[in-house]
Enzyme design. Structure first.
Site, PDB file in Angstrom:
ATOM      1  CB  THR A   1     -29.297  98.723  -6.456  1.00 33.81           C
ATOM      2  OG1 THR A   1     -28.073  99.049  -7.098  1.00 33.81           O
ATOM      3  CG2 THR A   1     -29.892  97.464  -7.078  1.00 33.81           C
TER       4      THR A   1
ATOM      5  NE  ARG B   1     -19.855  97.451 -11.766  1.00 37.77           N
ATOM      6  CZ  ARG B   1     -20.864  97.524 -10.906  1.00 37.77           C
ATOM      7  NH1 ARG B   1     -22.028  98.020 -11.272  1.00 37.77           N
ATOM      8  NH2 ARG B   1     -20.715  97.107  -9.669  1.00 37.77           N
TER       9      ARG B   1
ATOM     10  N   GLY C   1     -22.475  94.782 -13.310  1.00 34.93           N
ATOM     11  CA  GLY C   1     -22.497  94.519 -11.874  1.00 34.93           C
ATOM     12  C   GLY C   1     -23.273  93.253 -11.558  1.00 34.93           C
ATOM     13  CG  ASP C   2     -24.751  92.735  -7.556  1.00 34.09           C
ATOM     14  OD1 ASP C   2     -24.494  93.928  -7.848  1.00 34.09           O
ATOM     15  OD2 ASP C   2     -25.535  92.426  -6.644  1.00 34.09           O
TER      16      ASP C   2
ATOM     17  CB  THR D   1     -28.845  96.759  -2.868  1.00 36.24           C
ATOM     18  OG1 THR D   1     -28.193  98.040  -2.780  1.00 36.24           O
ATOM     19  CG2 THR D   1     -29.439  96.408  -1.516  1.00 36.24           C
ATOM     20  N   GLY D   2     -25.542  96.534  -3.262  1.00 38.10           N
ATOM     21  CA  GLY D   2     -24.277  96.785  -2.578  1.00 38.10           C
ATOM     22  C   GLY D   2     -23.129  96.839  -3.556  1.00 38.10           C
TER      23      GLY D   2
ATOM     24  N   GLY E   1     -21.251  95.521  -6.040  1.00 34.64           N
ATOM     25  CA  GLY E   1     -21.597  94.430  -6.944  1.00 34.64           C
ATOM     26  C   GLY E   1     -20.500  93.419  -7.188  1.00 34.64           C
TER      27      GLY E   1
END
Lengths: 331, 331
Positions: free
Chosen positions: A196, A224, A226-227, A247-248, A250
């Site tokens: 990301t 889906r 994500g964050d 980043t990670g 989510g």
């Protein structure tokens, strides 16, 4: 506004007393290219150099805009465009593949001055989602648009759609095959999710902005979200506290409302940007087993880049003009 | 946990000393059916009675679950199911129409104990999105699923899809026609956006939960995601602070990360749930011209229901078992 007035007054004071040149604008930019299991032993020197080069290019592109007096938003977009166009990162060109073999991209941007924001999710035919997120912010009555609706809006704003084949990279396709294989064998996926990209910037008028762009996670289920495109989770900016891009993993970032939690700790508990970002990433997320990292920048140009994974592609050009690009934890 | 231990110890103390009956569990539930321009002069007595009746029914359904010792999550779902099944509210059966004449529904749920969450957005064939949000929370590796992907997941969990005609109500269709007409004439829409539903609950073990369900806004663009399914914006729960469900102009709720901001003001500044909810809804949102309201509940059973619109359908059954149902500002 106070900062702006202060810097105007400061500039006036200097010109009247010492006839100095106008001081270089106090600007800063921080970027990331994803956190994850990034280990030196798994990286060839050439590949590592490629990452460092591209991160440097993105930083310089964003910083040049800031030096020209552009808005923090412009710098964030300029830096992210370069990362989206590179196959190295999981955003734009290098996006990972979802479970159905398609690429579904997410992005968000936020203006710390006005708290305006724009986000897109699930787009499949937009080469630069960060650009589209900005158009949503500036020209849509909505903050967040998904999929077909987001692409309909893109067309209405003159953005050309690209075929899915634009996003094909052999590397990402092999990651999907590996993830599918692991899923069939009911094993926990070991496919690294890093990549990301994000940027936060401070412009000469004291305004902050944040942006994030991603292809999501390899083998993610259809639809889906994500964050990254969620304001408050993966992306947030407020001049009164800080600008954050995450980043990670989510899902953990969504549940912990990571970006807004960092801003709240600064605003309501008086923590510094470093203290707030570290508390959320190195304590709260670790307790909850949420892997990842953030970049954060306050209106004074203070920078934080904590991550709880072995590595995070990251870098900055600070207010003093100092450039740094880092990958591993011990840098 | 501390609360749980305290109440166990309390119960033990009572039984050993006075042989009293087990005290009634300290549970509470608060619901809303949307904030907006709700004025007595525009409401027939029969219609008003219908709203009050349905809100009462939803409160009693949720409360009965709590008295039976069910989780706060169960109570939230039980209450929202009744509101989703009623044509009166902009959720489930009574959902508004998007610009393309379809109904696109959003919902989210969050568990204040574990900070687990589930959300769906853009579903067109699910009669009870709150139920699907809970399934996402409990059975998906993801927190948030959109549209077709969310419906694919619904099918995989045994939920039957319904045709779009299930959501047809003449009242909502006329609202769409009016909104389209106003758009053609380039006038600001006067179609009231009220009707999102939500619930927050406190169970006998001291756990909080929050849920929200909506059809979004009349004439919204394809793919628009509002605040309801966004964790931190329209829905949030954390035992350490409060459970919140919002209703109003979603774009403002997203940008202000409303639900998490209320929780943060409690957690980091020590505000009460009333102070925090009022600060965000009656000060911050008003400054930013964001219309709407929230319901909020803390782990001690304190209730807040501020809104900055003429009315908000709302009600509660508090820890003392007191039931109240209200619509207008002066109630």
């Amino acid at each position: 506004m106070r900062r702006f007035l202060a810097s105007v007054l400061g500039a006036l004071a200097m010109t009247t007393t010492v006839h100095a040149q106008e001081p270089a604008p106090e600007v800063a930019i921080v970027i990331h290219g994803g956190a994850g299991t990034i280990l030196p032993e798994e990286m060839s020197p050439a590949r590592e150099a490629g990452f460092r080069e591209k991160l440097t290019e993105a930083l310089r592109a964003g910083h040049a805009r800031l030096e020209d007096g552009a808005d923090a938003l412009d710098a964030v977009v300029a830096a992210i465009l370069i990362l989206e166009d590179s196959p190295l990162f999981n955003a734009g060109k290098g996006a990972v593949f979802a479970s159905d073999g398609a690429n579904e991209l997410d992005a968000a941007i936020m203006d710390g001055r006005s708290l305006s924001a724009g986000a897109v999710s699930g787009v499949r035919h937009v080469a630069n989602p960060i650009e589209l997120a900005r158009l949503v912010m500036e020209h849509s009555p909505h903050v967040m648009l998904y999929g077909e609706g987001a692409e309909e809006f893109a067309l209405s704003r003159g953005i050309s759609l690209v075929p899915q084949s634009y996003f094909f990279t052999r590397h990402r396709w092999e990651e999907l095959e590996k993830a599918r294989d692991e899923e069939l064998q009911q094993r926990k996926s070991t496919v690294p999710q890093s990549g990301t990209v994000g940027a936060v910037a401070l412009d000469a008028r004291g305004n902050l902005a944040a942006g994030t762009s991603t292809g999501g996670t390899t083998n993610k289920r259809l639809g889906r979200i994500g964050d990254s495109p969620i304001i408050g989770a993966g992306t947030y900016a407020d001049n009164a506290s800080c600008a954050v891009s995450g980043t990670g993993h989510g899902e953990y970032f969504i549940r912990s409302v990571v970006a807004h939690d960092i801003a709240s700790l600064m605003r309501y508990q008086g923590l510094t940007v470093e203290e707030a970002a570290e508390k959320v990433v190195l304590e709260k997320l670790v307790e909850r087993k949420g892997e990842g990292g953030v970049i954060a920048l306050d209106a004074d140009g203070n920078i934080a880049m904590p991550f709880n994974t072995p590595g995070m592609y990251r870098g900055y050009i600070d207010k003093a003009g100092q450039l740094a690009v880092k990958i591993y934890a011990d840098e």
